[in-house]
Write a protein that holds these residues in place. Structure first.
Motif, PDB file in Angstrom:
ATOM      1  N   PRO A  74       0.811  -1.221   0.000  1.00 34.75           N
ATOM      2  CA  PRO A  74       0.000   0.000   0.000  1.00 34.75           C
ATOM      3  C   PRO A  74       0.843   1.268   0.000  1.00 34.75           C
ATOM      4  N   ALA A  75       2.034   1.209   0.574  1.00 32.84           N
ATOM      5  CA  ALA A  75       2.879   2.399   0.664  1.00 32.84           C
ATOM      6  C   ALA A  75       3.465   2.794  -0.693  1.00 32.84           C
ATOM      7  N   ALA A  76       3.482   1.855  -1.642  1.00 33.90           N
ATOM      8  CA  ALA A  76       4.106   2.127  -2.937  1.00 33.90           C
ATOM      9  C   ALA A  76       3.089   2.231  -4.069  1.00 33.90           C
ATOM     10  N   LYS A  77       1.853   2.508  -3.748  1.00 34.17           N
ATOM     11  CA  LYS A  77       0.818   2.622  -4.773  1.00 34.17           C
ATOM     12  C   LYS A  77       1.029   3.863  -5.632  1.00 34.17           C
ATOM     13  N   LEU A  78       0.594   3.757  -6.854  1.00 34.03           N
ATOM     14  CA  LEU A  78       0.586   4.898  -7.762  1.00 34.03           C
ATOM     15  C   LEU A  78      -0.793   5.533  -7.721  1.00 34.03           C
ATOM     16  N   ARG A  79      -0.897   6.690  -8.281  1.00 34.62           N
ATOM     17  CA  ARG A  79      -2.188   7.396  -8.357  1.00 34.62           C
ATOM     18  C   ARG A  79      -2.600   7.537  -9.815  1.00 34.62           C
ATOM     19  N   CYS A  80      -3.896   7.402 -10.048  1.00 33.53           N
ATOM     20  CA  CYS A  80      -4.469   7.629 -11.370  1.00 33.53           C
ATOM     21  C   CYS A  80      -4.194   9.083 -11.767  1.00 33.53           C
ATOM     22  N   GLU A  81      -3.711   9.290 -12.977  1.00 35.61           N
ATOM     23  CA  GLU A  81      -3.386  10.639 -13.433  1.00 35.61           C
ATOM     24  C   GLU A  81      -4.637  11.496 -13.667  1.00 35.61           C
ATOM     25  N   GLU A  82      -5.780  10.853 -13.763  1.00 35.03           N
ATOM     26  CA  GLU A  82      -7.025  11.584 -14.012  1.00 35.03           C
ATOM     27  C   GLU A  82      -7.755  11.942 -12.718  1.00 35.03           C
ATOM     28  N   CYS A  83      -8.004  10.932 -11.860  1.00 36.83           N
ATOM     29  CA  CYS A  83      -8.831  11.175 -10.675  1.00 36.83           C
ATOM     30  C   CYS A  83      -8.074  11.071  -9.351  1.00 36.83           C
ATOM     31  N   ALA A  85      -7.103   8.234  -7.841  1.00 39.21           N
ATOM     32  CA  ALA A  85      -7.352   6.984  -7.121  1.00 39.21           C
ATOM     33  C   ALA A  85      -6.086   6.129  -7.099  1.00 39.21           C
ATOM     34  N   ASP A  86      -5.954   5.278  -6.073  1.00 43.33           N
ATOM     35  CA  ASP A  86      -4.829   4.354  -6.007  1.00 43.33           C
ATOM     36  C   ASP A  86      -4.922   3.347  -7.154  1.00 43.33           C
ATOM     37  N   ILE A  87      -3.786   3.073  -7.801  1.00 47.79           N
ATOM     38  CA  ILE A  87      -3.723   2.067  -8.860  1.00 47.79           C
ATOM     39  C   ILE A  87      -2.473   1.227  -8.652  1.00 47.79           C
ATOM     40  N   GLU A  88      -2.453   0.037  -9.231  1.00 49.39           N
ATOM     41  CA  GLU A  88      -1.307  -0.858  -9.082  1.00 49.39           C
ATOM     42  C   GLU A  88      -0.311  -0.707 -10.223  1.00 49.39           C
ATOM     43  N   GLY A  89      -0.752  -0.174 -11.342  1.00 50.97           N
ATOM     44  CA  GLY A  89       0.121  -0.008 -12.496  1.00 50.97           C
ATOM     45  C   GLY A  89      -0.564   0.809 -13.559  1.00 50.97           C
ATOM     46  N   GLY A  90       0.176   1.165 -14.584  1.00 53.74           N
ATOM     47  CA  GLY A  90      -0.370   1.978 -15.652  1.00 53.74           C
ATOM     48  C   GLY A  90      -0.475   3.433 -15.251  1.00 53.74           C
ATOM     49  N   ARG A  91      -1.296   4.172 -15.986  1.00 47.74           N
ATOM     50  CA  ARG A  91      -1.452   5.600 -15.721  1.00 47.74           C
ATOM     51  C   ARG A  91      -2.827   5.963 -15.183  1.00 47.74           C
ATOM     52  N   PHE A  92      -3.828   5.111 -15.471  1.00 49.15           N
ATOM     53  CA  PHE A  92      -5.208   5.430 -15.117  1.00 49.15           C
ATOM     54  C   PHE A  92      -5.890   4.253 -14.437  1.00 49.15           C
ATOM     55  N   CYS A  93      -6.873   4.550 -13.584  1.00 49.31           N
ATOM     56  CA  CYS A  93      -7.681   3.497 -12.963  1.00 49.31           C
ATOM     57  C   CYS A  93      -8.655   2.954 -14.014  1.00 49.31           C
ATOM     58  N   LYS A  94      -9.304   1.848 -13.704  1.00 48.25           N
ATOM     59  CA  LYS A  94     -10.226   1.225 -14.660  1.00 48.25           C
ATOM     60  C   LYS A  94     -11.356   2.178 -15.044  1.00 48.25           C
ATOM     61  N   LYS A  95     -11.914   2.866 -14.069  1.00 46.48           N
ATOM     62  CA  LYS A  95     -13.018   3.790 -14.337  1.00 46.48           C
ATOM     63  C   LYS A  95     -12.585   4.875 -15.337  1.00 46.48           C
ATOM     64  N   CYS A  96     -11.423   5.463 -15.118  1.00 49.44           N
ATOM     65  CA  CYS A  96     -10.954   6.529 -16.010  1.00 49.44           C
ATOM     66  C   CYS A  96     -10.531   5.973 -17.369  1.00 49.44           C
ATOM     67  N   ARG A  97      -9.953   4.754 -17.394  1.00 52.63           N
ATOM     68  CA  ARG A  97      -9.611   4.119 -18.680  1.00 52.63           C
ATOM     69  C   ARG A  97     -10.870   3.897 -19.504  1.00 52.63           C
ATOM     70  N   ASP A  98     -11.927   3.403 -18.845  1.00 52.03           N
ATOM     71  CA  ASP A  98     -13.190   3.177 -19.552  1.00 52.03           C
ATOM     72  C   ASP A  98     -13.772   4.488 -20.071  1.00 52.03           C
ATOM     73  N   LYS A  99     -13.685   5.542 -19.249  1.00 48.27           N
ATOM     74  CA  LYS A  99     -14.196   6.848 -19.645  1.00 48.27           C
ATOM     75  C   LYS A  99     -13.409   7.388 -20.855  1.00 48.27           C
ATOM     76  N   LEU A 100     -12.096   7.264 -20.806  1.00 47.86           N
ATOM     77  CA  LEU A 100     -11.256   7.728 -21.913  1.00 47.86           C
ATOM     78  C   LEU A 100     -11.518   6.914 -23.184  1.00 47.86           C
ATOM     79  N   ALA A 101     -11.676   5.609 -23.030  1.00 47.68           N
ATOM     80  CA  ALA A 101     -11.964   4.755 -24.188  1.00 47.68           C
ATOM     81  C   ALA A 101     -13.287   5.153 -24.823  1.00 47.68           C
ATOM     82  N   SER A 102     -14.265   5.467 -23.996  1.00 45.91           N
ATOM     83  CA  SER A 102     -15.564   5.902 -24.500  1.00 45.91           C
ATOM     84  C   SER A 102     -15.442   7.215 -25.272  1.00 45.91           C
TER      85      SER A 102
END
Length: 117
Positions: A74-83, A85-102
């Protein structure tokens, strides 16, 4: 295809990787060391890992974002660049990835419609 290694400047045959085999091997070793270090220190932050390993914070973040390094702490979590939120990898959380894809899909559909006209 011949390429110049962006890490060391050597010329190499670029088949799979963007860096030469020698630099790839070094990078793989760095990733293994970071993985073991994070397992030995489960509460370490990315900044802690950077300080202890001597590897730059941004390099570690890039490894995590690209999926080459997974930090299960938990101490090494990344943050979604959009909202944020804590994420494990990548740049965006699932919610924001889905929104961007839409959004991209909508823009693509609009462009296709305009092209037909």
């Amino acid at each position: 295809m011949l390429a110049k290694c962006p890490a060391c400047g050597d010329i190499f045959s670029r088949d799979k990787f963007a860096i030469c085999p020698k630099c790839w091997e070094k990078e793989t070793q760095v990733l293994e060391n970071l993985k073991h270090l994070s397992q030995d220190m489960p509460n370490a932050t990315i900044d802690d890992l950077a300080t202890i390993s001597g590897i730059g914070r941004e390099t570690i973040v890039n490894y995590v974002r690209s999926g080459r390094l997974f930090l299960d702490t938990p101490a090494a979590k990344l943050r979604c660049e959009e909202c944020g939120a804590d994420i494990e990898g990548g740049r965006f959380c699932k919610k924001c990835r889905d929104k961007l894809a839409s959004r991209f899909s909508s823009v693509s559909d609009t462009l296709k419609t305009r092209k037909k006209e």
